[in-house]
Design a protein around this motif. Structure first.
Motif, PDB file in Angstrom:
ATOM      1  N   TYR A 159      38.703  45.489  39.972  1.00  0.00           N
ATOM      2  CA  TYR A 159      38.495  44.080  39.619  1.00  0.00           C
ATOM      3  C   TYR A 159      38.278  43.888  38.121  1.00  0.00           C
ATOM      4  CZ  TYR A 159      33.746  45.874  40.154  1.00  0.00           C
ATOM      5  OH  TYR A 159      32.634  46.646  40.080  1.00  0.00           O
ATOM      6  N   CYS A 160      38.653  44.889  37.328  1.00  0.00           N
ATOM      7  CA  CYS A 160      38.414  44.806  35.885  1.00  0.00           C
ATOM      8  C   CYS A 160      39.125  43.593  35.283  1.00  0.00           C
ATOM      9  CB  CYS A 160      38.924  46.073  35.207  1.00  0.00           C
ATOM     10  SG  CYS A 160      38.600  46.105  33.433  1.00  0.00           S
ATOM     11  N   SER A 161      38.455  42.941  34.311  1.00  0.00           N
ATOM     12  CA  SER A 161      39.050  41.753  33.700  1.00  0.00           C
ATOM     13  C   SER A 161      39.907  42.093  32.479  1.00  0.00           C
ATOM     14  CB  SER A 161      37.951  40.771  33.285  1.00  0.00           C
ATOM     15  OG  SER A 161      37.214  41.310  32.202  1.00  0.00           O
ATOM     16  N   ASN A 162      39.963  43.360  32.118  1.00  0.00           N
ATOM     17  CA  ASN A 162      40.799  43.737  30.973  1.00  0.00           C
ATOM     18  C   ASN A 162      42.261  43.397  31.267  1.00  0.00           C
ATOM     19  OD1 ASN A 162      39.075  46.802  29.878  1.00  0.00           O
ATOM     20  ND2 ASN A 162      38.698  44.670  29.420  1.00  0.00           N
ATOM     21  N   GLY A 180      11.455  50.687  28.327  1.00  0.00           N
ATOM     22  CA  GLY A 180      10.845  49.405  27.963  1.00  0.00           C
ATOM     23  C   GLY A 180      11.818  48.272  27.691  1.00  0.00           C
ATOM     24  N   TYR A 181      13.079  48.473  27.972  1.00  0.00           N
ATOM     25  CA  TYR A 181      14.040  47.377  27.817  1.00  0.00           C
ATOM     26  C   TYR A 181      13.874  46.355  28.940  1.00  0.00           C
ATOM     27  CZ  TYR A 181      17.110  50.120  24.674  1.00  0.00           C
ATOM     28  OH  TYR A 181      17.648  50.838  23.651  1.00  0.00           O
ATOM     29  N   PRO A 182      14.165  45.084  28.657  1.00  0.00           N
ATOM     30  CA  PRO A 182      14.383  44.170  29.783  1.00  0.00           C
ATOM     31  C   PRO A 182      15.692  44.608  30.452  1.00  0.00           C
ATOM     32  CG  PRO A 182      14.850  43.053  27.689  1.00  0.00           C
ATOM     33  CD  PRO A 182      14.366  44.442  27.350  1.00  0.00           C
ATOM     34  N   MET A 183      15.736  44.565  31.784  1.00  0.00           N
ATOM     35  CA  MET A 183      16.946  45.069  32.440  1.00  0.00           C
ATOM     36  C   MET A 183      17.565  44.056  33.392  1.00  0.00           C
ATOM     37  SD  MET A 183      17.672  48.583  34.489  1.00  0.00           S
ATOM     38  CE  MET A 183      16.672  48.189  35.926  1.00  0.00           C
ATOM     39  N   VAL A 184      18.821  43.718  33.111  1.00  0.00           N
ATOM     40  CA  VAL A 184      19.612  42.882  34.002  1.00  0.00           C
ATOM     41  C   VAL A 184      20.630  43.796  34.687  1.00  0.00           C
ATOM     42  CG1 VAL A 184      21.216  40.943  34.155  1.00  0.00           C
ATOM     43  CG2 VAL A 184      19.335  40.876  32.497  1.00  0.00           C
ATOM     44  N   LEU A 185      20.664  43.751  35.989  1.00  0.00           N
ATOM     45  CA  LEU A 185      21.702  44.493  36.715  1.00  0.00           C
ATOM     46  C   LEU A 185      22.791  43.510  37.118  1.00  0.00           C
ATOM     47  CD1 LEU A 185      19.501  46.833  38.941  1.00  0.00           C
ATOM     48  CD2 LEU A 185      20.724  47.421  36.839  1.00  0.00           C
ATOM     49  N   ASN A 186      24.027  43.953  37.006  1.00  0.00           N
ATOM     50  CA  ASN A 186      25.152  43.103  37.363  1.00  0.00           C
ATOM     51  C   ASN A 186      25.896  43.754  38.518  1.00  0.00           C
ATOM     52  OD1 ASN A 186      28.249  42.647  37.138  1.00  0.00           O
ATOM     53  ND2 ASN A 186      27.379  40.910  36.067  1.00  0.00           N
ATOM     54  N   VAL A 187      26.028  43.019  39.608  1.00  0.00           N
ATOM     55  CA  VAL A 187      26.756  43.550  40.759  1.00  0.00           C
ATOM     56  C   VAL A 187      27.944  42.635  41.026  1.00  0.00           C
ATOM     57  CG1 VAL A 187      26.592  44.347  43.140  1.00  0.00           C
ATOM     58  CG2 VAL A 187      24.527  44.249  41.716  1.00  0.00           C
ATOM     59  N   VAL A 188      29.131  43.168  40.902  1.00  0.00           N
ATOM     60  CA  VAL A 188      30.318  42.374  41.192  1.00  0.00           C
ATOM     61  C   VAL A 188      30.561  42.411  42.700  1.00  0.00           C
ATOM     62  CG1 VAL A 188      32.789  42.145  40.836  1.00  0.00           C
ATOM     63  CG2 VAL A 188      31.315  42.789  38.934  1.00  0.00           C
ATOM     64  N   LEU A 189      30.594  41.231  43.297  1.00  0.00           N
ATOM     65  CA  LEU A 189      30.747  41.133  44.749  1.00  0.00           C
ATOM     66  C   LEU A 189      32.190  40.848  45.135  1.00  0.00           C
ATOM     67  CD1 LEU A 189      27.604  38.962  45.606  1.00  0.00           C
ATOM     68  CD2 LEU A 189      27.826  41.453  45.691  1.00  0.00           C
ATOM     69  N   ASN A 214      30.290  37.098  42.223  1.00  0.00           N
ATOM     70  CA  ASN A 214      31.549  37.233  42.952  1.00  0.00           C
ATOM     71  C   ASN A 214      32.664  37.425  41.948  1.00  0.00           C
ATOM     72  OD1 ASN A 214      31.625  36.733  46.055  1.00  0.00           O
ATOM     73  ND2 ASN A 214      29.929  35.522  45.240  1.00  0.00           N
ATOM     74  N   CYS A 215      33.509  38.380  42.187  1.00  0.00           N
ATOM     75  CA  CYS A 215      34.464  38.752  41.161  1.00  0.00           C
ATOM     76  C   CYS A 215      35.412  37.590  40.887  1.00  0.00           C
ATOM     77  CB  CYS A 215      35.156  40.058  41.480  1.00  0.00           C
ATOM     78  SG  CYS A 215      36.652  39.994  42.366  1.00  0.00           S
ATOM     79  N   GLN A 216      35.619  37.361  39.606  1.00  0.00           N
ATOM     80  CA  GLN A 216      36.514  36.299  39.182  1.00  0.00           C
ATOM     81  C   GLN A 216      37.900  36.903  39.078  1.00  0.00           C
ATOM     82  OE1 GLN A 216      35.111  33.298  36.796  1.00  0.00           O
ATOM     83  NE2 GLN A 216      33.001  34.011  36.740  1.00  0.00           N
ATOM     84  N   LEU A 217      38.884  36.112  39.459  1.00  0.00           N
ATOM     85  CA  LEU A 217      40.183  36.707  39.765  1.00  0.00           C
ATOM     86  C   LEU A 217      41.158  36.630  38.593  1.00  0.00           C
ATOM     87  CD1 LEU A 217      40.029  35.349  43.371  1.00  0.00           C
ATOM     88  CD2 LEU A 217      39.735  37.724  42.644  1.00  0.00           C
ATOM     89  N   TYR A 218      40.856  37.467  37.590  1.00  0.00           N
ATOM     90  CA  TYR A 218      41.701  37.603  36.404  1.00  0.00           C
ATOM     91  C   TYR A 218      42.051  39.079  36.232  1.00  0.00           C
ATOM     92  CZ  TYR A 218      39.481  33.130  35.601  1.00  0.00           C
ATOM     93  OH  TYR A 218      39.014  31.860  35.752  1.00  0.00           O
ATOM     94  N   GLY A 219      43.032  39.356  35.398  1.00  0.00           N
ATOM     95  CA  GLY A 219      43.357  40.741  35.066  1.00  0.00           C
ATOM     96  C   GLY A 219      43.639  41.560  36.315  1.00  0.00           C
ATOM     97  N   TRP A 220      42.979  42.711  36.415  1.00  0.00           N
ATOM     98  CA  TRP A 220      43.199  43.611  37.556  1.00  0.00           C
ATOM     99  C   TRP A 220      42.715  42.971  38.849  1.00  0.00           C
ATOM    100  CZ3 TRP A 220      45.843  48.208  36.902  1.00  0.00           C
ATOM    101  CH2 TRP A 220      46.177  48.491  35.562  1.00  0.00           C
ATOM    102  N   ALA A 221      41.698  42.135  38.749  1.00  0.00           N
ATOM    103  CA  ALA A 221      41.196  41.458  39.948  1.00  0.00           C
ATOM    104  C   ALA A 221      42.243  40.498  40.501  1.00  0.00           C
ATOM    105  CB  ALA A 221      39.906  40.712  39.629  1.00  0.00           C
ATOM    106  N   HIS A 222      43.024  39.880  39.626  1.00  0.00           N
ATOM    107  CA  HIS A 222      44.082  38.987  40.099  1.00  0.00           C
ATOM    108  C   HIS A 222      45.179  39.782  40.797  1.00  0.00           C
ATOM    109  CE1 HIS A 222      47.581  36.196  39.825  1.00  0.00           C
ATOM    110  NE2 HIS A 222      46.653  35.383  40.291  1.00  0.00           N
ATOM    111  N   LEU A 223      45.500  40.934  40.208  1.00  0.00           N
ATOM    112  CA  LEU A 223      46.497  41.823  40.818  1.00  0.00           C
ATOM    113  C   LEU A 223      46.071  42.209  42.238  1.00  0.00           C
ATOM    114  CD1 LEU A 223      49.067  43.550  39.950  1.00  0.00           C
ATOM    115  CD2 LEU A 223      47.447  45.391  39.499  1.00  0.00           C
TER     116      LEU A 223
END
Lengths: 99, 401
Positions: free
Chosen positions: B52-55, B174-183, B210-219
């Motif tokens: 689902y990569c957007s590259n 000690g960093y603030p941490m945001v986790l990103n999960v592509v659904l 939720n994965c946005q449908l561009y790049g490899w995700a669109h494919l």
């Protein structure tokens, strides 16, 4: 000052910015901004002035006194009320913490 | 990076009663504001192969990455223009051995620096080196709650364990941490386990995107888009977790990004074309978002022109600013300034016309294309392993000679 409801804030509460968050003056925007992971809060003049006085040492009464000294022309009670309301709201939003 | 690391509806400003109104950040009609957000895609190289990569599909065409000095120059120019939030992304930005140098320079210039990473290439020593360089935040992406699904998504068996270890190390540093999960349809049913894992890792916030449908995700679209029923369960799960977390006094924010294929109005993509967001690609191409490279237009590079000229004066950046370019039904629509006509990339991918109304909108004459995509996805029985992995070999298929 009166003790407020759920946050446990009183005159000797010492607030600091949430860890990892940063207050910064932005020359191009001509205002303070609060920066956090992947986001930014653009602050108005009074919010910026209040957060800028939080140095990890000053308590709420100290913040009020510092701002009253900084703005001698403003009514002291109005400043006090502004500070209390803003800090409660900023606490609720998770921008600032206290021990 | 995945397509959702920078939520398109979160370009920069959170507004409250104690801040100036949103209008303060919105320039007068016909007047362009500063690019508050800079996304520096340091490289397209990446050890993972997420489907689902957007590259861009033809990323293998890009060979001449900007040098360290060129990146420092980009950072300096962008900061002078007013950019203040910045993300180091890719590909995998940790592949660049000069990342620490660039972070230090960005921090010195006054940027708030976010590293958006798969955690591959990270270790304790590098976490500390980045800390010393002044890095403000590390966002790690997770593919799933269990190693098998994660391995199938990323095309790597070792990646998941590494991510978990590094998430713990980032938190410990000690960093603030945001986790990103592509659904997507293959992991969304495990959302309960995924949120529990994020909680256990000590995340401060979780983007359930939720994965946005561009790049490899669109494919791979038909094999990724979840069903409406899956989505409804996932939203209910998220809401239940919010309540549980609140009861426990646990401050872990959950941001659920819905796939716009199930909306009837489009998203205000990037807050508007060339409004607040600027991406610089690995070879210096300057883009209004990280997907725009596939549009049928040529974007100037920082090797050709100063960044300021590109942002304010170049034809590509001005083409979809304001509302003069809009066609019907957007042109006469009361909502055109709220959603800015949706997403130009999505309009192009689905209709072939980048100036069309985003077909997500149910007022669009092309909305049937979205409905057809939902039906197509419902009939797609491929496993994760059968989707096309994002790698150099597959990319060469899409490279123009």
């Amino acid at each position: 000052m009166t003790i407020t409801a759920d946050t446990g804030m009183n005159g000797s509460t010492v607030y600091r910015l949430r860890p990892g968050w940063r207050l910064q003056w932005e020359e191009t925007q001509q205002r303070h901004v609060l920066l956090y992971p992947e986001g930014m809060v653009q602050l108005n003049d009074s919010a910026g002035a209040i957060l800028a006085t939080l140095d990890g040492q000053r308590d709420v009464d100290g913040v009020v006194a510092a701002l009253q000294a900084q703005f001698p022309d403003a009514p002291p009670t109005a400043i006090e009320q502004d500070v209390h309301e803003f800090l409660l709201d900023a606490d609720r939003q998770g921008w600032i913490h206290h021990d | 990076m995945n397509s959702c690391s920078m939520p398109t509806d979160k370009g920069g400003s959170t507004m409250t009663d104690h801040t100036d109104t949103a209008a303060a950040n919105q320039p007068l009609p016909g007047h362009t504001g500063a690019p508050l957000w800079l996304l520096a895609e340091l490289t397209y190289r990446c050890p993972l192969q997420c489907s689902y990569c957007s590259n861009p599909l033809d990323f293998a065409n890009v060979k001449e990455e900007l040098t360290t000095d060129e990146w420092v120059d980009v950072l300096t120019q962008a900061r002078a223009m007013g950019a203040v939030q910045m993300g180091f992304s890719g590909g995998e930005p940790l592949v660049r051995q000069d990342l620490e140098i660039l972070v230090a320079e960005a921090r010195r210039l006054g940027f708030y620096t976010n590293l958006i990473t798969s955690a591959q290439g990270l270790d304790e020593a590098r976490i500390l080196a980045l800390r010393e360089a002044g890095l403000d935040h590390i966002q790690i992406s997770l593919q799933a709650s269990d190693p098998d699904v994660a391995a199938a998504v990323a095309g790597s068996r070792k990646a998941h364990a590494k991510k978990l270890a590094m998430a713990r190390a980032v938190k410990a540093a000690g960093y603030p941490m945001v986790l990103n999960v592509v659904l997507h349809r293959h992991n969304i049913d495990r959302l309960d386990d995924i949120i529990a894992l994020c909680d256990e890792l000590g995340a401060d916030a979780v983007e359930l995107a939720n994965c946005q449908l561009y790049g490899w995700a669109h494919l791979n679209r038909a094999g990724l888009l979840p069903s409406k029923a899956q989505l409804e369960v996932a939203e209910a799960t998220t809401q239940r977790w919010r309540e549980t977390l609140a009861e426990r006094g646990r401050d872990m924010r959950l941001l659920f990004v819905v796939p716009d294929y199930y909306s009837d109005r489009p998203k205000a993509c990037m807050g508007g074309w060339g409004a607040i967001f600027m991406t610089v690609a690995p070879d210096g191409a300057v883009l209004p978002c990280h997907s725009a490279r596939m549009l049928p237009m040529r974007f100037p590079t920082v090797r050709e022109r100063p960044l300021k000229e590109i942002w304010y004066e170049s034809e590509p950046f001005n083409r979809y600013r304001g509302d003069g370019w809009m066609k019907e039904p957007c042109r006469s629509c009361d909502e055109r300034h709220r959603d800015v006509g949706g997403c130009r990339c999505q309009a192009y991918l689905l209709t072939g016309d980048p100036a069309a109304t985003d077909p997500v909108c149910d007022l669009s004459p092309d909305h049937h294309l979205i409905e057809a995509a939902r039906r197509e996805a419902a009939g797609d029985n491929r496993t994760l392993e059968e989707l096309t992995l994002r790698n150099v070999h597959e990319s060469r298929v899409f490279c123009r000679t």
